[in-house]
Scaffold this motif. Structure first.
Motif, mmCIF file in Angstrom:
data_model
loop_
_atom_site.group_PDB
_atom_site.id
_atom_site.type_symbol
_atom_site.label_atom_id
_atom_site.label_comp_id
_atom_site.label_asym_id
_atom_site.label_seq_id
_atom_site.Cartn_x
_atom_site.Cartn_y
_atom_site.Cartn_z
ATOM 1 N N VAL A 269 0.730 -1.198 -0.245
ATOM 2 C CA VAL A 269 -0.238 -0.093 0.187
ATOM 3 C C VAL A 269 1.263 1.019 -0.289
ATOM 4 O O VAL A 269 0.597 2.003 -0.461
ATOM 5 N N LYS A 270 1.668 1.125 0.535
ATOM 6 C CA LYS A 270 2.899 2.129 1.157
ATOM 7 C C LYS A 270 3.825 3.072 -0.610
ATOM 8 O O LYS A 270 3.931 3.526 -1.327
ATOM 9 N N ALA A 271 4.010 1.487 -1.041
ATOM 10 C CA ALA A 271 4.745 1.551 -2.454
ATOM 11 C C ALA A 271 3.483 2.039 -3.811
ATOM 12 O O ALA A 271 4.376 2.952 -4.472
ATOM 13 N N LEU A 272 2.480 1.763 -3.290
ATOM 14 C CA LEU A 272 1.302 2.553 -4.471
ATOM 15 C C LEU A 272 1.046 3.700 -4.191
ATOM 16 O O LEU A 272 0.298 4.381 -5.069
ATOM 17 N N LYS A 273 1.290 4.228 -3.060
ATOM 18 C CA LYS A 273 1.312 5.868 -2.982
ATOM 19 C C LYS A 273 0.857 6.644 -4.015
ATOM 20 O O LYS A 273 0.570 7.873 -4.163
ATOM 21 N N THR A 274 1.797 6.530 -4.764
ATOM 22 C CA THR A 274 2.955 7.731 -5.598
ATOM 23 C C THR A 274 2.509 7.179 -7.101
ATOM 24 O O THR A 274 2.808 8.267 -7.746
ATOM 25 N N MET A 275 1.672 6.315 -7.198
ATOM 26 C CA MET A 275 1.448 5.551 -8.532
ATOM 27 C C MET A 275 -0.292 5.553 -8.731
ATOM 28 O O MET A 275 -0.684 5.588 -9.671
ATOM 29 N N VAL A 276 -0.899 5.136 -7.424
ATOM 30 C CA VAL A 276 -2.407 5.031 -7.974
ATOM 31 C C VAL A 276 -3.265 5.465 -6.767
ATOM 32 O O VAL A 276 -2.640 5.459 -5.519
ATOM 33 N N ALA B 168 2.742 -8.008 -3.125
ATOM 34 C CA ALA B 168 3.462 -7.715 -3.531
ATOM 35 C C ALA B 168 3.489 -7.912 -5.073
ATOM 36 O O ALA B 168 3.761 -6.392 -5.897
ATOM 37 N N GLU B 169 2.873 -8.731 -5.889
ATOM 38 C CA GLU B 169 2.802 -8.779 -6.793
ATOM 39 C C GLU B 169 1.035 -8.246 -7.615
ATOM 40 O O GLU B 169 1.469 -7.887 -8.950
ATOM 41 N N VAL B 170 0.507 -7.394 -6.727
ATOM 42 C CA VAL B 170 0.354 -6.232 -7.157
ATOM 43 C C VAL B 170 0.894 -5.126 -7.941
ATOM 44 O O VAL B 170 0.339 -4.640 -8.809
ATOM 45 N N ILE B 171 1.960 -4.607 -7.404
ATOM 46 C CA ILE B 171 2.580 -3.617 -7.857
ATOM 47 C C ILE B 171 3.409 -3.748 -8.936
ATOM 48 O O ILE B 171 3.455 -2.904 -9.758
ATOM 49 N N LYS B 172 3.668 -4.889 -9.708
ATOM 50 C CA LYS B 172 4.512 -6.090 -10.322
ATOM 51 C C LYS B 172 3.072 -5.732 -11.498
ATOM 52 O O LYS B 172 3.129 -5.636 -13.321
ATOM 53 N N ILE B 173 1.306 -6.238 -11.860
ATOM 54 C CA ILE B 173 0.624 -6.017 -12.483
ATOM 55 C C ILE B 173 0.358 -4.846 -12.578
ATOM 56 O O ILE B 173 -0.122 -4.770 -14.247
ATOM 57 N N ILE B 174 0.486 -3.241 -12.078
ATOM 58 C CA ILE B 174 0.027 -2.035 -12.389
ATOM 59 C C ILE B 174 1.353 -1.625 -12.624
ATOM 60 O O ILE B 174 1.131 -0.989 -14.031
ATOM 61 N N ASP C 13 0.552 -1.104 -16.854
ATOM 62 C CA ASP C 13 1.179 0.456 -17.453
ATOM 63 C C ASP C 13 2.670 0.899 -18.522
ATOM 64 O O ASP C 13 1.839 1.494 -19.395
ATOM 65 N N ASP C 14 2.981 -1.011 -18.638
ATOM 66 C CA ASP C 14 3.683 -0.559 -19.924
ATOM 67 C C ASP C 14 3.338 -0.520 -21.246
ATOM 68 O O ASP C 14 2.821 -0.402 -22.572
#
Length: 239
Positions: A109-116, A220-226, A230-231
């Protein structure tokens, strides 16, 4: 391109079984019901899950779930049933005494704060969820919280998701739902027409009747999915 994540709470971001164990044992002590053993807890968890799945299939109401599960459990264990309503009320409160993250939940959740943007979508009771979200800090990490008790409908009812999308500035194709419940989260995502991410740490077989876009064992795989989505979006835009 994914711009928002709808997070289930219990069993996905937060370890519900740990909170459940604490809440039930606290209430057993409060009502002088003796020891609640690990074996008893396992039997209760099975009963509890059955009742919530009935709710998700629209076979009963939430009040019927909240007391019905304890009535069935108490009867099976030979415990006095007259205290069930009070026991359930106390349990809802003590369920929020502690919040335990599932593996990599907080970090993700913290890692995704700046992404989504990130939103909680939960069928838990308001009194329990408010306390758990506050204790865990998720009320400050997430952008908004949707609790079925306040929304007026339960997952997987499409009306729950209609209320969510009426309140957030994103189209359905820009969102994913992440959850551990096939009947609630995945069915709900299917009903709402959004992509689904099944959090499946025990790697259970996937029933054919569910459309699951991503099956993951680690949050943590959710980060890779996003990042991958995006790519792919960028590659399409470049063509």
């Amino acid at each position: 391109m994914i711009k928002a994540v709808l997070w289930d709470i219990d069993g996905t971001l937060l370890d519900f079984l740990k909170a459940e164990k604490h809440g039930i044992r606290t209430c057993f002590s409060k009502y002088n019901l003796g020891e609640c053993t690990d074996e008893m807890l396992a039997r209760y968890s099975k009963i509890n899950r059955k009742w919530w799945q009935r709710l998700e299939r629209n076979e009963c109401t939430k009040p019927e779930v909240l007391e019905g599960r304890f009535l069935e459990f108490f009867q099976a264990e030979g415990l006095p049933t007259e205290c069930v309503p009070q026991f359930n009320d106390a349990y809802q409160f003590h369920l929020g005494d502690h919040a335990f993250f599932c593996d990599h939940g907080e970090e993700t959740v913290k890692a995704l704060k700046t992404m989504v943007k990130q939103y909680a979508v939960t069928n838990g009771t308001a009194v329990a969820q408010d306390r758990k979200l506050q204790k865990s800090g998720l009320d400050r990490l997430l952008d908004s919280i949707f609790i079925s008790e306040r929304v007026g409908f339960e997952k997987p009812d499409v009306r729950f998701f209609d209320a969510v999308f009426a309140a957030i500035p994103f189209r359905k194709e820009e969102c994913i739902i992440v959850g551990d419940s096939l009947t609630g989260d995945i069915r709900g995502g299917m009903n709402a027409g959004i992509r689904t991410v099944f959090y499946n740490p025990k790697n259970i077989p996937l029933p054919q009747e569910y459309h699951i876009n991503y099956n993951i064992c680690d949050l943590a795989e959710v980060i890779k999915i996003i990042q991958t989505e995006d790519d792919n979006y960028g590659n399409v835009e470049d063509q």
